[in-house]
Design an enzyme around this catalytic site. Structure first.
Site, PDB file in Angstrom:
ATOM      1  N   HIS A 146       0.804  -1.222   0.000  1.00  0.00           N
ATOM      2  CA  HIS A 146       0.000   0.000   0.000  1.00  0.00           C
ATOM      3  C   HIS A 146       0.842   1.278   0.000  1.00  0.00           C
ATOM      4  CE1 HIS A 146      -4.449   1.044   1.078  1.00  0.00           C
ATOM      5  NE2 HIS A 146      -4.048   1.615  -0.037  1.00  0.00           N
ATOM      6  N   ASP A 169      -9.720  -0.356   4.335  1.00  0.00           N
ATOM      7  CA  ASP A 169      -8.491  -0.882   4.933  1.00  0.00           C
ATOM      8  C   ASP A 169      -8.739  -1.214   6.401  1.00  0.00           C
ATOM      9  OD1 ASP A 169      -5.732  -1.291   5.663  1.00  0.00           O
ATOM     10  OD2 ASP A 169      -5.128   0.173   4.146  1.00  0.00           O
ATOM     11  N   HIS A 171      -6.380  -0.723   8.378  1.00  0.00           N
ATOM     12  CA  HIS A 171      -5.457   0.236   8.983  1.00  0.00           C
ATOM     13  C   HIS A 171      -5.662   1.618   8.372  1.00  0.00           C
ATOM     14  CE1 HIS A 171      -3.697  -3.839   8.734  1.00  0.00           C
ATOM     15  NE2 HIS A 171      -3.376  -3.628  10.005  1.00  0.00           N
ATOM     16  N   ASP A 173      -3.277   3.988   7.761  1.00  0.00           N
ATOM     17  CA  ASP A 173      -2.204   4.382   6.838  1.00  0.00           C
ATOM     18  C   ASP A 173      -1.967   5.891   6.846  1.00  0.00           C
ATOM     19  OD1 ASP A 173      -2.105   1.710   6.211  1.00  0.00           O
ATOM     20  OD2 ASP A 173      -3.072   1.906   4.260  1.00  0.00           O
ATOM     21  N   HIS A 186       4.256   1.364   4.004  1.00  0.00           N
ATOM     22  CA  HIS A 186       2.884   1.053   3.587  1.00  0.00           C
ATOM     23  C   HIS A 186       1.865   1.550   4.608  1.00  0.00           C
ATOM     24  CE1 HIS A 186       2.282  -3.157   5.706  1.00  0.00           C
ATOM     25  NE2 HIS A 186       2.890  -2.300   6.487  1.00  0.00           N
ATOM     26  N   ASP A 285      -7.471  -2.099   0.166  1.00  0.00           N
ATOM     27  CA  ASP A 285      -6.485  -3.016   0.739  1.00  0.00           C
ATOM     28  C   ASP A 285      -7.198  -4.324   1.046  1.00  0.00           C
ATOM     29  OD1 ASP A 285      -4.699  -4.424   2.453  1.00  0.00           O
ATOM     30  OD2 ASP A 285      -3.784  -2.546   3.101  1.00  0.00           O
ATOM     31  N   ASP A 287      -6.613  -6.499   3.037  1.00  0.00           N
ATOM     32  CA  ASP A 287      -6.701  -6.853   4.460  1.00  0.00           C
ATOM     33  C   ASP A 287      -7.919  -6.236   5.143  1.00  0.00           C
ATOM     34  OD1 ASP A 287      -6.119  -4.248   5.457  1.00  0.00           O
ATOM     35  OD2 ASP A 287      -4.007  -4.690   5.755  1.00  0.00           O
ATOM     36  N   GLU A 330      -1.824  -5.249  -1.512  1.00  0.00           N
ATOM     37  CA  GLU A 330      -1.446  -6.130  -0.402  1.00  0.00           C
ATOM     38  C   GLU A 330      -1.840  -7.589  -0.579  1.00  0.00           C
ATOM     39  OE1 GLU A 330       0.574  -5.347   1.985  1.00  0.00           O
ATOM     40  OE2 GLU A 330       0.572  -3.153   2.082  1.00  0.00           O
TER      41      GLU A 330
END
Length: 361
Positions: A146, A169, A171, A173, A186, A285, A287, A330
């Site tokens: 990412h 995401d 996260h 980021d 990332h 992403d 994830d 990712e």
């Protein structure tokens, strides 16, 4: 992982067993309303960005190839897109930067690991994205980790400064080198490009000098122009930024409380109510999806989006009519067994075709 293997296609317990029919919207009116910022006939400009240096696991560089081998180009053409695929950006040429004598004066910070390679790679992404937009095409970026998001955002904002961003995401980021607990880049693409969260000019980071060039110096993101979907693993410093800057963020708690339909209505409404004429960028992403569905990724966190929630996010943004660019990142086939890797790639392919307009009826 070999998606061309018929034996492998017929094995496994997940989505690899299930036929996924590719159909464009059945209504001409609906089809004509979607992707209104892309010139007709619609052309998707595929930009392969096989970055792996923004995080510690080798393998994210396989993502673009595996998505193509799984049938991305055929899937796009079957739902009405013309496709321009220039292949992958040449990130291999960047690996010599670390030992190049011309770069001995650059001192990388341990809080911005591999910034020379990541930064130069992001510049390549930014230029490719900006060129695609100037040619009135739809940039579809295939990661890679990412960290390439910094390049995507810069390229988009340099041409479309009013762009809204939907960041899907686990996260946020939104770290910066000063705030990052790991130094992995990332976790910084939003933080590097956002106004008002760091006193450090991102163009002073080795590898990111290009962000100070005339066409990129104003390519920055306003906190009101981004919405998060699916957050569930946020650093302390990032939590403070989200609250202080009043950034719109829908965590998995919100998805559970309101349902994904209401969350997407609120997310898209937040961006388009401010400016109905703004194009949207979707950064996805893998994830964000629960690792039961997408195990082949480097920072998996339990309790993520279900298979249908993940697709609904993509479908809702596409049907807003304002989606003008997208990326998926990712995917790392080395971090799961054969079945898990295959199912993660096939999920990624399904999400891409959903956000590009695949319709059930």
């Amino acid at each position: 992982y070999s998606p061309s293997s018929e034996v492998q296609r017929k094995t496994g317990a997940g989505c690899g067993n299930v036929h996924d029919q590719m159909l464009p919207p059945s209504s001409w009116e609906e089809s004509n309303m979607m992707f209104k910022y892309t010139k007709r006939p619609k052309t998707a400009a595929i930009i392969g960005a096989p970055m792996t240096f923004g995080q510690p696991f080798v393998g994210t560089d396989h993502g673009p190839r595996l998505l193509r081998e799984a049938g991305l180009l055929d899937g796009l053409t079957s739902i009405g897109w013309r496709v321009q695929d220039g292949g992958d950006l040449d990130f291999k040429s960047l690996e010599k930067i670390e030992t190049d004598d011309n770069n001995t004066n650059h001192v990388e910070s341990p809080n911005a690991k591999n910034s020379l390679i990541v930064g130069k790679g992001c510049e390549m992404v930014a230029r490719s994205v900006a060129n695609a937009i100037n040619e009135h095409k739809f940039p579809l970026i295939l990661g890679g980790d990412h960290s390439i998001g910094a390049g995507s955002l810069a390229g988009l904002l340099s041409v479309r400064p009013n762009m809204g961003v939907i960041w899907v995401d686990a996260h946020a980021d939104i770290n910066t080198p000063e705030l990052s607990e790991s130094g992995n880049m990332h976790g910084m693409p939003v933080g590097l490009l956002m106004n008002g969260i760091s006193d450090t000019d991102p163009s002073t980071i080795p590898g990111f000098e290009w962000l100070g060039q005339p066409d990129m110096i104003h390519a920055r993101l306003d906190p009101s122009s981004v919405v998060y979907i699916g957050l569930r693993d946020v650093d302390t410093a990032e939590r403070n930024i989200l609250r202080e800057k009043r950034i719109k963020a829908f965590t998995m708690y919100d998805v559970d409380k309101y349902g994904i339909g209401t969350v997407m209505d609120m997310a898209i409404g937040h961006l388009l109510d401010q400016d109905p004429n703004r194009p949207l960028h979707l950064s996805y992403d893998i994830d964000a999806v629960d690792p039961i569905e997408a195990p082949a990724t480097g920072t998996a966190v339990r309790g993520g989006l279900t298979y249908r929630e993940a697709h609904f996010v993509a479908e809702a943004v596409a049907r807003s009519g304002s989606l003008a660019s997208a990326e998926i990142v990712e995917l790392n086939p080395t971090l799961s067994d054969g079945d898990g890797s295959r199912e993660t790639v096939e999920l990624g392919l399904g999400l891409l075709t959903s956000l590009m307009g695949k319709s059930i009826i």
